[in-house]
Design a protein around this motif. Structure first.
Motif, PDB file in Angstrom:
ATOM      1  N   LYS A 125     -37.086  51.181  54.543  1.00  0.00           N
ATOM      2  CA  LYS A 125     -36.707  52.354  53.744  1.00  0.00           C
ATOM      3  C   LYS A 125     -35.530  52.006  52.836  1.00  0.00           C
ATOM      4  O   LYS A 125     -34.528  51.447  53.277  1.00  0.00           O
ATOM      5  N   ASN A 126     -35.697  52.339  51.560  1.00  0.00           N
ATOM      6  CA  ASN A 126     -34.636  52.089  50.584  1.00  0.00           C
ATOM      7  C   ASN A 126     -33.626  53.229  50.586  1.00  0.00           C
ATOM      8  O   ASN A 126     -34.011  54.403  50.528  1.00  0.00           O
ATOM      9  N   ILE A 127     -32.361  52.855  50.615  1.00  0.00           N
ATOM     10  CA  ILE A 127     -31.297  53.870  50.631  1.00  0.00           C
ATOM     11  C   ILE A 127     -30.335  53.609  49.476  1.00  0.00           C
ATOM     12  O   ILE A 127     -29.883  52.475  49.268  1.00  0.00           O
ATOM     13  N   VAL A 128     -30.046  54.663  48.729  1.00  0.00           N
ATOM     14  CA  VAL A 128     -29.006  54.605  47.698  1.00  0.00           C
ATOM     15  C   VAL A 128     -27.838  55.461  48.194  1.00  0.00           C
ATOM     16  O   VAL A 128     -28.038  56.596  48.633  1.00  0.00           O
ATOM     17  N   ILE A 129     -26.643  54.900  48.141  1.00  0.00           N
ATOM     18  CA  ILE A 129     -25.453  55.623  48.603  1.00  0.00           C
ATOM     19  C   ILE A 129     -24.578  55.972  47.402  1.00  0.00           C
ATOM     20  O   ILE A 129     -24.290  55.101  46.567  1.00  0.00           O
ATOM     21  N   LEU A 130     -24.177  57.236  47.321  1.00  0.00           N
ATOM     22  CA  LEU A 130     -23.281  57.680  46.252  1.00  0.00           C
ATOM     23  C   LEU A 130     -21.875  57.883  46.813  1.00  0.00           C
ATOM     24  O   LEU A 130     -21.713  58.492  47.875  1.00  0.00           O
ATOM     25  N   ILE A 131     -20.900  57.369  46.102  1.00  0.00           N
ATOM     26  CA  ILE A 131     -19.512  57.492  46.534  1.00  0.00           C
ATOM     27  C   ILE A 131     -18.644  57.943  45.354  1.00  0.00           C
ATOM     28  O   ILE A 131     -19.080  57.888  44.196  1.00  0.00           O
TER      29      ILE A 131
ATOM     30  N   ARG B 278     -29.984  56.638  60.800  1.00  0.00           N
ATOM     31  CA  ARG B 278     -30.916  55.927  61.686  1.00  0.00           C
ATOM     32  C   ARG B 278     -32.104  56.835  62.041  1.00  0.00           C
ATOM     33  O   ARG B 278     -33.263  56.420  61.978  1.00  0.00           O
ATOM     34  N   TRP B 279     -31.810  58.100  62.371  1.00  0.00           N
ATOM     35  CA  TRP B 279     -32.910  59.028  62.701  1.00  0.00           C
ATOM     36  C   TRP B 279     -33.860  59.160  61.521  1.00  0.00           C
ATOM     37  O   TRP B 279     -35.067  59.179  61.685  1.00  0.00           O
ATOM     38  N   PHE B 280     -33.305  59.275  60.310  1.00  0.00           N
ATOM     39  CA  PHE B 280     -34.152  59.444  59.133  1.00  0.00           C
ATOM     40  C   PHE B 280     -35.027  58.208  58.941  1.00  0.00           C
ATOM     41  O   PHE B 280     -36.233  58.309  58.697  1.00  0.00           O
ATOM     42  N   VAL B 281     -34.411  57.053  59.077  1.00  0.00           N
ATOM     43  CA  VAL B 281     -35.133  55.796  58.861  1.00  0.00           C
ATOM     44  C   VAL B 281     -36.229  55.613  59.914  1.00  0.00           C
ATOM     45  O   VAL B 281     -37.297  55.064  59.637  1.00  0.00           O
ATOM     46  N   GLU B 282     -35.974  56.126  61.101  1.00  0.00           N
ATOM     47  CA  GLU B 282     -36.972  56.026  62.181  1.00  0.00           C
ATOM     48  C   GLU B 282     -38.063  57.083  62.054  1.00  0.00           C
ATOM     49  O   GLU B 282     -38.899  57.224  62.954  1.00  0.00           O
ATOM     50  N   ASP B 283     -38.025  57.871  60.972  1.00  0.00           N
ATOM     51  CA  ASP B 283     -38.999  58.958  60.754  1.00  0.00           C
ATOM     52  C   ASP B 283     -38.913  60.029  61.836  1.00  0.00           C
ATOM     53  O   ASP B 283     -39.923  60.668  62.159  1.00  0.00           O
ATOM     54  N   ARG B 284     -37.741  60.193  62.389  1.00  0.00           N
ATOM     55  CA  ARG B 284     -37.586  61.236  63.423  1.00  0.00           C
ATOM     56  C   ARG B 284     -36.949  62.494  62.853  1.00  0.00           C
ATOM     57  O   ARG B 284     -36.922  63.525  63.505  1.00  0.00           O
ATOM     58  N   LEU B 285     -36.413  62.377  61.632  1.00  0.00           N
ATOM     59  CA  LEU B 285     -35.641  63.472  61.055  1.00  0.00           C
ATOM     60  C   LEU B 285     -36.263  63.897  59.736  1.00  0.00           C
ATOM     61  O   LEU B 285     -36.467  63.068  58.846  1.00  0.00           O
ATOM     62  N   ARG B 286     -36.557  65.188  59.625  1.00  0.00           N
ATOM     63  CA  ARG B 286     -37.033  65.697  58.325  1.00  0.00           C
ATOM     64  C   ARG B 286     -36.819  67.207  58.274  1.00  0.00           C
ATOM     65  O   ARG B 286     -36.481  67.838  59.285  1.00  0.00           O
ATOM     66  N   LEU B 287     -37.071  67.758  57.086  1.00  0.00           N
ATOM     67  CA  LEU B 287     -37.047  69.211  56.937  1.00  0.00           C
ATOM     68  C   LEU B 287     -38.471  69.713  57.075  1.00  0.00           C
ATOM     69  O   LEU B 287     -39.386  69.131  56.489  1.00  0.00           O
ATOM     70  N   ASP B 288     -38.669  70.802  57.834  1.00  0.00           N
ATOM     71  CA  ASP B 288     -40.022  71.349  57.916  1.00  0.00           C
ATOM     72  C   ASP B 288     -40.282  72.252  56.708  1.00  0.00           C
ATOM     73  O   ASP B 288     -39.414  72.422  55.842  1.00  0.00           O
ATOM     74  N   ALA B 289     -41.471  72.824  56.659  1.00  0.00           N
ATOM     75  CA  ALA B 289     -41.883  73.604  55.487  1.00  0.00           C
ATOM     76  C   ALA B 289     -40.927  74.776  55.237  1.00  0.00           C
ATOM     77  O   ALA B 289     -40.735  75.204  54.092  1.00  0.00           O
ATOM     78  N   ALA B 290     -40.315  75.277  56.296  1.00  0.00           N
ATOM     79  CA  ALA B 290     -39.393  76.411  56.145  1.00  0.00           C
ATOM     80  C   ALA B 290     -37.970  75.942  55.833  1.00  0.00           C
ATOM     81  O   ALA B 290     -37.049  76.748  55.745  1.00  0.00           O
ATOM     82  N   GLY B 291     -37.795  74.637  55.679  1.00  0.00           N
ATOM     83  CA  GLY B 291     -36.476  74.112  55.345  1.00  0.00           C
ATOM     84  C   GLY B 291     -35.553  73.978  56.545  1.00  0.00           C
ATOM     85  O   GLY B 291     -34.339  73.890  56.402  1.00  0.00           O
ATOM     86  N   ARG B 292     -36.145  73.954  57.748  1.00  0.00           N
ATOM     87  CA  ARG B 292     -35.327  73.747  58.947  1.00  0.00           C
ATOM     88  C   ARG B 292     -35.365  72.287  59.367  1.00  0.00           C
ATOM     89  O   ARG B 292     -36.372  71.604  59.138  1.00  0.00           O
ATOM     90  N   VAL B 293     -34.282  71.859  60.016  1.00  0.00           N
ATOM     91  CA  VAL B 293     -34.219  70.468  60.481  1.00  0.00           C
ATOM     92  C   VAL B 293     -35.171  70.265  61.652  1.00  0.00           C
ATOM     93  O   VAL B 293     -35.183  71.052  62.595  1.00  0.00           O
TER      94      VAL B 293
END
Ligand code: GAR
Length: 207
Positions: free
Chosen positions: A2-8, A180-195
């Protein structure tokens, strides 16, 4: 991968914590600052990461800057955009463009103390605990769905700096965790916008 861009915008210690975490399956493809003097740019280069500044002062306005920034970010085809001490209010168009794939960290226990000077305001309010929050970014400032929080005590004699330092240690722990959770595909927003967090931890890892 997974490609990640970090803004600072400045120091870049959260960016560094994420890079140092060495998250399997994550590739930090670019670090972009809105200020040419952001110290974090050199830190990123030290890790061999492409780092650049897009100076917001050279653009006619917020819309023009955010449009250019989105174009720059898109060059890296990111799966995730990480705001790490990125101190600019974002346009709705920018937020919509990266909806569901943009995280932010804020140095307070949201929804308390959105905005600036969080530590000073926490001390003035007399709260006994403070902390930090990683959340998905939505158009309203510091108000998106919460992914993970960490709590620290506010001690007698604390000033803004001592409290900020205690909170920052926790930021460096929970931000890599959320990524890490996002990269592992464990974290997302559902259709209602909940975590939605698959296999959510029941112990301290999830605090
Ligand atoms: C961090 O404390 C972060 O939570 C905060 O800025 C600091 C950046 O430090 N972000 C915000 O206040 C965003 N609203 P860093 O550049 O060393 O990561």
């Amino acid at each position: 991968m997974k490609n990640i861009v970090i803004l600072i915008s400045g120091r870049g210690s959260n960016m560094e914590a994420i890079v140092r975490a060495g998250i399997p399956g994550a590739r930090i493809v670019a670090v972009i600052a809105n200020r040419p003097d952001a110290k974090g740019l050199d830190i990123a280069r030290g890790f061999g990461i492409e780092a650049m500044a897009l100076d917001h002062k050279t653009f006619a306005g917020r819309e023009a800057f955010d449009a250019a920034l989105a174009t720059e970010i898109d060059r890296f085809a990111p799966d995730l955009v990480v705001l790490a001490g990125y101190m600019r209010i974002l346009t709705d168009d920018f937020v919509r463009h990266f909806a569901g794939r943009m995280l932010n960290i804020h140095p307070s226990l949201l929804p308390c103390f959105t905005g600036l000077h969080t530590h000073r305001r926490a001390i003035e309010a007399g709260v006994k605990v403070a902390g930090t929050t990683v959340h998905f970014v939505t158009p309203e400032l510091d108000s998106g769905p919460i992914v993970i929080q960490a709590v620290v005590p506010v001690l007698a004699g604390d000033d803004e700096d001592s409290l900020a330092a205690r909170v920052l240690l926790q930021e460096h722990r929970i931000y890599p965790q959320a990524v890490r959770w996002f990269v592992e595909d464990r974290l997302r927003l559902d259709a209602a916008g909940r975590v939605e967090l698959l296999d959510a931890p029941t112990g301290p890892e999830g605090w």
